[in-house]
Scaffold this active site. Structure first.
Site, PDB file in Angstrom:
ATOM      1  CG  ASP A  15     -10.907 -20.932 -41.731  1.00  0.00           C
ATOM      2  OD1 ASP A  15     -11.412 -20.143 -42.552  1.00  0.00           O
ATOM      3  OD2 ASP A  15     -10.055 -20.581 -40.892  1.00  0.00           O
ATOM      4  CE  LYS A  77     -13.652 -15.816 -46.713  1.00  0.00           C
ATOM      5  NZ  LYS A  77     -13.131 -16.357 -45.451  1.00  0.00           N
ATOM      6  CD  GLU A 178     -14.580 -16.449 -41.950  1.00  0.00           C
ATOM      7  OE1 GLU A 178     -14.160 -15.365 -41.474  1.00  0.00           O
ATOM      8  OE2 GLU A 178     -14.436 -16.769 -43.139  1.00  0.00           O
ATOM      9  CG  ASP A 201     -11.038 -13.235 -37.983  1.00  0.00           C
ATOM     10  OD1 ASP A 201      -9.810 -13.103 -38.119  1.00  0.00           O
ATOM     11  OD2 ASP A 201     -11.704 -14.054 -38.632  1.00  0.00           O
TER      12      ASP A 201
HETATM   13  P1  ADP Z   1      -6.361 -14.637 -42.747  1.00  0.00           P
HETATM   14  O1  ADP Z   1      -7.541 -14.681 -41.821  1.00  0.00           O
HETATM   15  O2  ADP Z   1      -6.264 -13.347 -43.516  1.00  0.00           O
HETATM   16  O3  ADP Z   1      -6.277 -15.841 -43.592  1.00  0.00           O
HETATM   17  P2  ADP Z   1      -4.532 -15.404 -40.593  1.00  0.00           P
HETATM   18  O4  ADP Z   1      -5.532 -15.478 -39.530  1.00  0.00           O
HETATM   19  O5  ADP Z   1      -3.904 -16.666 -41.068  1.00  0.00           O
HETATM   20  O6  ADP Z   1      -5.034 -14.575 -41.843  1.00  0.00           O
HETATM   21  O7  ADP Z   1      -3.387 -14.412 -40.061  1.00  0.00           O
HETATM   22  C1  ADP Z   1      -2.234 -14.160 -40.803  1.00  0.00           C
HETATM   23  C2  ADP Z   1      -1.525 -12.959 -40.225  1.00  0.00           C
HETATM   24  O8  ADP Z   1      -1.145 -13.225 -38.871  1.00  0.00           O
HETATM   25  C3  ADP Z   1      -0.261 -12.603 -40.966  1.00  0.00           C
HETATM   26  O9  ADP Z   1      -0.217 -11.195 -41.161  1.00  0.00           O
HETATM   27  C4  ADP Z   1       0.838 -13.032 -40.004  1.00  0.00           C
HETATM   28  O10 ADP Z   1       2.001 -12.239 -40.145  1.00  0.00           O
HETATM   29  C5  ADP Z   1       0.175 -12.777 -38.677  1.00  0.00           C
HETATM   30  N1  ADP Z   1       0.803 -13.530 -37.569  1.00  0.00           N
HETATM   31  C6  ADP Z   1       0.952 -14.870 -37.466  1.00  0.00           C
HETATM   32  N2  ADP Z   1       1.586 -15.180 -36.323  1.00  0.00           N
HETATM   33  C7  ADP Z   1       1.841 -14.004 -35.685  1.00  0.00           C
HETATM   34  C8  ADP Z   1       2.471 -13.654 -34.442  1.00  0.00           C
HETATM   35  N3  ADP Z   1       2.985 -14.594 -33.639  1.00  0.00           N
HETATM   36  N4  ADP Z   1       2.553 -12.344 -34.110  1.00  0.00           N
HETATM   37  C9  ADP Z   1       2.045 -11.403 -34.928  1.00  0.00           C
HETATM   38  N5  ADP Z   1       1.438 -11.664 -36.095  1.00  0.00           N
HETATM   39  C10 ADP Z   1       1.327 -12.952 -36.481  1.00  0.00           C
HETATM   40 MG    MG Z   2      -9.024 -15.960 -41.085  1.00  0.00          MG
END
Ligand code: ADP
Ligand code: MG
Length: 620
Positions: A15, A77, A178, A201
């Site tokens: 990923d 990205k 994805e 997502d």
């Molecule tokens: P990306 O797809 O952009 O790489 P992610 O899927 O890793 O991002 O998500 C990251 C986001 O999820 C961040 O904004 C983080 O603060 C939020 N996040 C992670 N855990 C929690 C949670 N328990 N509650 C709310 N938001 C969360």
């Molecule tokens: Mg992601």
């Protein structure tokens, strides 16, 4: 437990995310995300350069990003395979374009650390790091990968992703969308049914929603087909916006300007509010005096509601674009889908409980690994059965297991059972979801625990907690607990087949046969202890209230029997295995019979109790 055989010439699933990237493998133990030497599974998609050379990647680069702002690339990205003009136009007003420059061929490039790099080169550094992690964990060389990209990536962006893999010494054997990967992780499409699913997502910096149509393998052996019917989203909408919202609120509260520290505080508060109804924070004030502030989930929800509504508008758009199809399932991806309001509004919009059983951070990588194992042709290791491979149940008082669904039940399967409390005025019940064939919880595999809170205070045995187990067509287990009188409810989802191999299932089955007699004995003793304790409590109370109406001889005989039973209960609590179950039963039975008279008197006083903590309910 025997470890899975190392795969020779494995294909890893990757990923390659905007914020974080992950590498996963699917072997005999099913799909799992690999971690680096310090235990990280999510590798920040950040690279620091110095004189044209990548000098740090992942957490090391992310941690020092503020210090080396000009030399560190994040979110490359977003620029993959775009022309300079396109990238500049898309970055818009809020986007950071300070590093953006045009390559000789007019492509979007980045000026960092005194040199110019293409986003493909940045991605290659991240991919090389993931490849290193995989080789470290698997102990073999890795040169093939399935890599995921957003559904909206065009050919140019997909080609740029392939190029990045090539630079990193990886052959991208398949580029997978994805949302398709997320569906594969849930086993969607593997059971020969046509379905339409929505994948929502919501990450850190981006949001997208896609409608996929699953067309089962027509027997040609090409595998299932996942067609993207429509996709919508916003590459500049994510958890970061929610952090900003809360950081601005904090800033207003203390009369300061929003800062990095306030944003970090906002993010940790946001994450805590996904679990708790309120959080107490300490905000550094302008005068250096910290300010105590309580933030409730309701307040936070009011702040973020407009953002979440934006995502729901996109859902409405995508459903329309897909031709107003009816949606069979909704899959949640991305860290921001842990926010209860997000789950609620998405659930309400699609009129379905969304899938949350798999970690939303890992689900895309897991699905990429599943696709990789399909391509390798070793899919038979993965458990995708149409029956429940091992029994499912919950822990009851005393550590015994109440099995709701027994092994080999056909899916979809559903079972309901009624439980009650074992202690007076219990206002919460902890439910542990278990898998296995043994009789005691400690000998089974714990799949999840969750809590039913907010029960009104009632005597033990009076609350009626209805527990529903539903294993749906994809093997996802939905557990719901509802207290009937108050309507309090709680639920959890898990995928019971994850991480289990056929060998393991056979072992668990064998062990259950070996231990069957001892386990039954222990279960019986534990149940006797639980029921006896309730009897003793009840008889003690009834004796106290009716003593004046009873003969001294009757009271003495009851007390003798009570003492005897109490000692059995104590023995059972200390070591259930060594208790003589028949003698225990005889002692309980003797007290039961002797207390009939007391019962009659008490019924006259309309003192009624339900003696069992575990009441069989109707199976549906
Ligand atoms: P990306 O797809 O952009 O790489 P992610 O899927 O890793 O991002 O998500 C990251 C986001 O999820 C961040 O904004 C983080 O603060 C939020 N996040 C992670 N855990 C929690 C949670 N328990 N509650 C709310 N938001 C969360
Ligand atoms: Mg992601």
């Amino acid at each position: 437990m025997s470890l899975p055989e190392p795969l020779s010439d494995p294909i890893v699933g990757i990923d390659l995310g905007t914020t974080n990237s992950l590498v996963a493998i699917c072997d005999g133990a099913g799909p799992r995300v690999l971690c680096n030497e310090v235990g990280e599974r999510m590798i920040p998609s950040a690279v620091r350069y110095s004189q044209g050379v990548a000098v740090a990647v992942g957490s090391a680069a992310r941690r020092a990003a503020a210090e080396y702002a000009c030399d560190t690339v994040m979110s490359a990205k977003r620029l993959m395979g775009r022309s300079f003009e396109e990238a500049r136009a898309r970055a818009g007003a809020g986007g950071d374009v300070s590093q953006l420059c045009a390559s000789a061929r007019g492509l979007a490039a980045l000026r960092v650390g005194g040199a110019e790099v293409l986003p493909q080169e940045v991605a290659a550094v991240i991919l090389r790091e993931l490849r290193r992690i995989a080789e470290l964990q698997l102990g073999v060389t890795v040169h093939r990968a399935v890599i995921t990209v957003p559904a909206y990536f065009d050919d140019g962006q997909r080609q740029a992703t392939r190029d990045a893999a090539r630079i990193a010494g990886l052959d991208a054997v398949r580029i997978v969308n994805e949302p398709t990967a997320a569906a594969l992780a849930y086993g969607i499409g593997s059971r020969g049914r046509a379905e339409t699913i929505a994948v929502y997502d919501f990450g850190g910096g981006t949001f997208d929603v896609s409608i996929l149509q699953v067309i089962p393998d027509d027997g040609s052996g090409d595998g299932d087909l996942f067609r993207v019917l429509a996709t919508a989203g916003d590459t500049h909408l994510g958890g970061d916006d929610l952090d900003d919202e809360l950081a601005q609120y904090f800033a207003r509260t203390v009369g300061a300007a929003p800062s990095r520290a306030l944003r970090d505080l906002a993010e940790s508060t946001k994450i805590a509010l996904s679990l708790h109804a309120h959080v107490d924070v300490e905000i550094d004030g302008v005068l250096g005096k910290p300010l105590q502030k309580r933030v409730t989930r309701l307040e936070f929800e009011a702040m973020i509601r407009p953002w979440v509504h934006k995502t729901i508008d996109a859902c409405a758009r995508v459903v329309r674009d897909a031709g107003s199809v009816s949606i069979d399932r909704v899959v949640m991806v991305g860290g921001s889908t842990r926010i209860p309001l997000v789950r609620q509004l998405v659930g309400e919009f699609f009129d379905r409980e969304p899938y949350t059983a798999l970690d939303p951070d890992l689900v895309v990588a897991l699905g990429a690994a599943v696709q990789a194992s399909v391509l390798r042709g070793d899919r038979r290791d993965v458990l995708l059965l149409d029956v429940i491979p091992l029994s499912l149940g919950i822990e009851t008082v005393g550590g015994a297991v109440a099995k709701l669904l027994t092994r080999n039940a056909m899916i979809p399967a559903r079972a309901t059972e009624l439980f009650s409390t074992s202690v007076d005025n219990q206002t919460s019940v902890r439910l542990q979801v278990l898998q296995g064939e043994r009789e005691m919880a400690c000998d089974c595999r714990s799949l999840a625990t969750f809590e039913l809170r907010g029960l009104p205070a009632m005597p033990a045995g009076i609350p009626q907690v209805e527990v529903v187990f539903l294993v749906d067509a994809n093997g996802v287990l939905h557990v719901t607990a509802v207290e009937r009188r108050s309507g309090c409810r709680a639920s959890v989802q898990v995928v019971p087949a994850y991480g289990l191999t056929t060998d393991e299932i056979e072992r668990i089955e064998r062990e259950s046969l070996v231990h069957a007699r001892a386990d039954m004995h222990q279960h019986r003793v534990v149940d006797l202890a639980v029921n006896s304790a309730l009897d003793i409590k009840w008889i003690d109370e009834a004796l106290r209230k009716t003593r004046s109406e009873l003969t001294g001889q009757y009271v003495a005989s009851l007390e003798g029997l009570l003492t005897q039973l109490r000692s059995f209960v104590e023995q059972a609590r200390a070591n259930a295995r060594d208790v003589d179950a028949n003698a225990f039963f005889a002692a309980k039975d003797a007290l039961d019979r002797a207390s009939v008279h007391l019962h009659e008197l008490s019924i006259a006083r309309s003192l009624r109790e339900i003696p069992l903590a575990h009441m069989k309910g109707p199976h549906e």
